[in-house]
Design an enzyme around this catalytic site. Structure first.
Site, mmCIF file in Angstrom:
data_model
loop_
_atom_site.group_PDB
_atom_site.id
_atom_site.type_symbol
_atom_site.label_atom_id
_atom_site.label_comp_id
_atom_site.label_asym_id
_atom_site.label_seq_id
_atom_site.Cartn_x
_atom_site.Cartn_y
_atom_site.Cartn_z
ATOM 1 N N PRO A 174 0.786 -1.230 0.000
ATOM 2 C CG PRO A 174 -0.245 -1.192 2.078
ATOM 3 C CD PRO A 174 0.460 -2.097 1.134
ATOM 4 C CG ASN A 175 -0.355 4.412 1.138
ATOM 5 O OD1 ASN A 175 -1.291 4.935 0.546
ATOM 6 N ND2 ASN A 175 -0.490 3.932 2.371
ATOM 7 N NE ARG A 222 1.256 12.789 -1.038
ATOM 8 C CZ ARG A 222 0.633 12.010 -0.136
ATOM 9 N NH1 ARG A 222 0.630 12.336 1.118
ATOM 10 N NH2 ARG A 222 0.025 10.917 -0.507
ATOM 11 C CE1 TYR A 255 8.927 5.438 2.868
ATOM 12 C CE2 TYR A 255 7.468 7.334 2.657
ATOM 13 C CZ TYR A 255 7.858 6.198 3.335
ATOM 14 O OH TYR A 255 7.198 5.811 4.469
ATOM 15 C CG ASN A 271 8.390 -1.817 0.503
ATOM 16 O OD1 ASN A 271 7.785 -1.920 1.576
ATOM 17 N ND2 ASN A 271 9.024 -0.718 0.156
ATOM 18 C CB ALA A 302 1.544 0.589 6.523
ATOM 19 C CG HIS A 340 4.864 -1.603 10.446
ATOM 20 N ND1 HIS A 340 6.211 -1.883 10.481
ATOM 21 C CD2 HIS A 340 4.712 -0.611 9.509
ATOM 22 C CE1 HIS A 340 6.853 -1.085 9.629
ATOM 23 N NE2 HIS A 340 5.958 -0.305 9.028
ATOM 24 C CG ASP A 370 -0.791 -16.732 8.761
ATOM 25 O OD1 ASP A 370 0.264 -16.832 9.425
ATOM 26 O OD2 ASP A 370 -1.923 -16.690 9.296
ATOM 27 C CD GLU A 426 9.845 -7.107 5.985
ATOM 28 O OE1 GLU A 426 9.171 -8.092 6.348
ATOM 29 O OE2 GLU A 426 10.212 -6.216 6.772
ATOM 30 C CG HIS A 472 10.964 -2.058 4.907
ATOM 31 N ND1 HIS A 472 9.613 -1.917 4.704
ATOM 32 C CD2 HIS A 472 11.140 -3.223 5.549
ATOM 33 C CE1 HIS A 472 8.998 -2.961 5.218
ATOM 34 N NE2 HIS A 472 9.892 -3.778 5.743
ATOM 35 C CB SER A 508 12.525 4.539 5.178
ATOM 36 O OG SER A 508 11.465 3.716 5.669
ATOM 37 N NE ARG A 521 10.100 6.505 8.408
ATOM 38 C CZ ARG A 521 9.161 6.328 7.472
ATOM 39 N NH1 ARG A 521 9.238 5.268 6.666
ATOM 40 N NH2 ARG A 521 8.169 7.182 7.332
ATOM 41 N NE ARG A 547 6.770 4.965 9.678
ATOM 42 C CZ ARG A 547 5.693 5.027 8.891
ATOM 43 N NH1 ARG A 547 5.353 3.999 8.148
ATOM 44 N NH2 ARG A 547 4.955 6.119 8.857
HETATM 45 O O1 CA2 Z 1 10.390 2.238 3.934
HETATM 46 C C1 CA2 Z 1 9.552 1.581 3.306
HETATM 47 O O2 CA2 Z 1 9.767 1.106 2.205
HETATM 48 C C2 CA2 Z 1 8.158 1.370 3.908
HETATM 49 O O3 CA2 Z 1 7.765 0.031 3.620
HETATM 50 C C3 CA2 Z 1 7.243 2.366 3.236
HETATM 51 C C4 CA2 Z 1 5.812 2.348 3.806
HETATM 52 C C5 CA2 Z 1 5.834 2.480 5.311
HETATM 53 O O4 CA2 Z 1 4.525 2.340 5.829
HETATM 54 C C6 CA2 Z 1 6.742 1.442 5.967
HETATM 55 O O5 CA2 Z 1 6.757 1.658 7.359
HETATM 56 C C7 CA2 Z 1 8.152 1.534 5.419
HETATM 57 C C8 CA2 Z 1 4.979 3.517 3.281
HETATM 58 C C9 CA2 Z 1 5.018 3.747 1.838
HETATM 59 C C10 CA2 Z 1 4.361 5.064 1.570
HETATM 60 O O6 CA2 Z 1 4.959 5.600 0.448
HETATM 61 C C11 CA2 Z 1 4.712 6.892 0.154
HETATM 62 C C12 CA2 Z 1 5.428 7.398 -0.891
HETATM 63 C C13 CA2 Z 1 5.248 8.712 -1.259
HETATM 64 C C14 CA2 Z 1 4.346 9.512 -0.572
HETATM 65 C C15 CA2 Z 1 3.645 8.993 0.483
HETATM 66 C C16 CA2 Z 1 3.824 7.675 0.846
#
Ligand code: CA2
Length: 148
Positions: free
Chosen positions: A10-11, A18, A23, A74, A77, A80, A87, A98, A100, A102, A107, A111
């Site tokens: 997701p996201n 952003r 990221y 990846n 969220a 977590h 599973d 896996e 990430h 970041s 953080r 996370r």
């Molecule tokens: O660091 C990572 O790759 C994460 O998996 C990214 C997830 C975050 O929830 C994990 O804790 C760590 C979030 C991805 C959101 O990506 C965005 C990218 C641009 C703007 C907003 C969100």
């Protein structure tokens, strides 16, 4: 030729729009292209898939079972808290790394925990998009070790 799946949760479709300080500036499409080119240079065909929906990701993991030598994942969220995805990863019998972008341990405290990492062969964090390429190398090394 080996086949690997690059899976993003997701996201991650918002990459490059952003939070570039966290990221990076690359879009998901450009990262997917770069990782696929890297895979090709190593003799690996890389398919890419992203979804914002837990069930869709679970279905994709189930479908991956007969098709791939490994998965670069990846979970966003979901990392977590999603025991359902944990599973699914545990059930498919494929090596999953896996990744990430970041450093999730540096953080917010929520996370730092990954419920998915314990069923993966490795976790790579804090290396930006380079982490996805490193994951391909880890999976190639894993395939070599398990073949011998
Ligand atoms: O660091 C990572 O790759 C994460 O998996 C990214 C997830 C975050 O929830 C994990 O804790 C760590 C979030 C991805 C959101 O990506 C965005 C990218 C641009 C703007 C907003 C969100």
């Amino acid at each position: 030729m080996k086949r690997m799946l690059l899976l993003n949760g997701p996201n991650l479709n918002l990459l490059g729009t952003r939070e570039p300080d966290v990221y990076g500036h690359d879009t998901l499409a450009s990262i997917e292209e770069e990782v696929a080119a890297y895979g090709a240079s190593k003799g690996v065909a890389v398919d890419c898939f992203q979804s914002n929906h837990e069930g869709v990701l679970i279905d994709r993991l189930h479908e991956a079972r007969p098709c791939y030598d490994g998965i670069v994942y990846n979970p966003g969220a979901h990392t977590h808290y999603s025991y359902a995805l944990r599973d699914a990863v545990a059930s498919i019998g494929l090596p999953v790394v896996e990744v990430h972008l970041s450093d999730i341990e540096a953080r917010e405290p929520f996370r730092a925990l990954s419920v998915i990492a314990p069923v993966c062969v490795a976790q790579i964090k804090g290396k930006g998009k380079a982490g996805y390429k490193e994951a391909i190398d880890v999976l190639l090394g894993y395939a070599d070790r398990t073949a011998s």
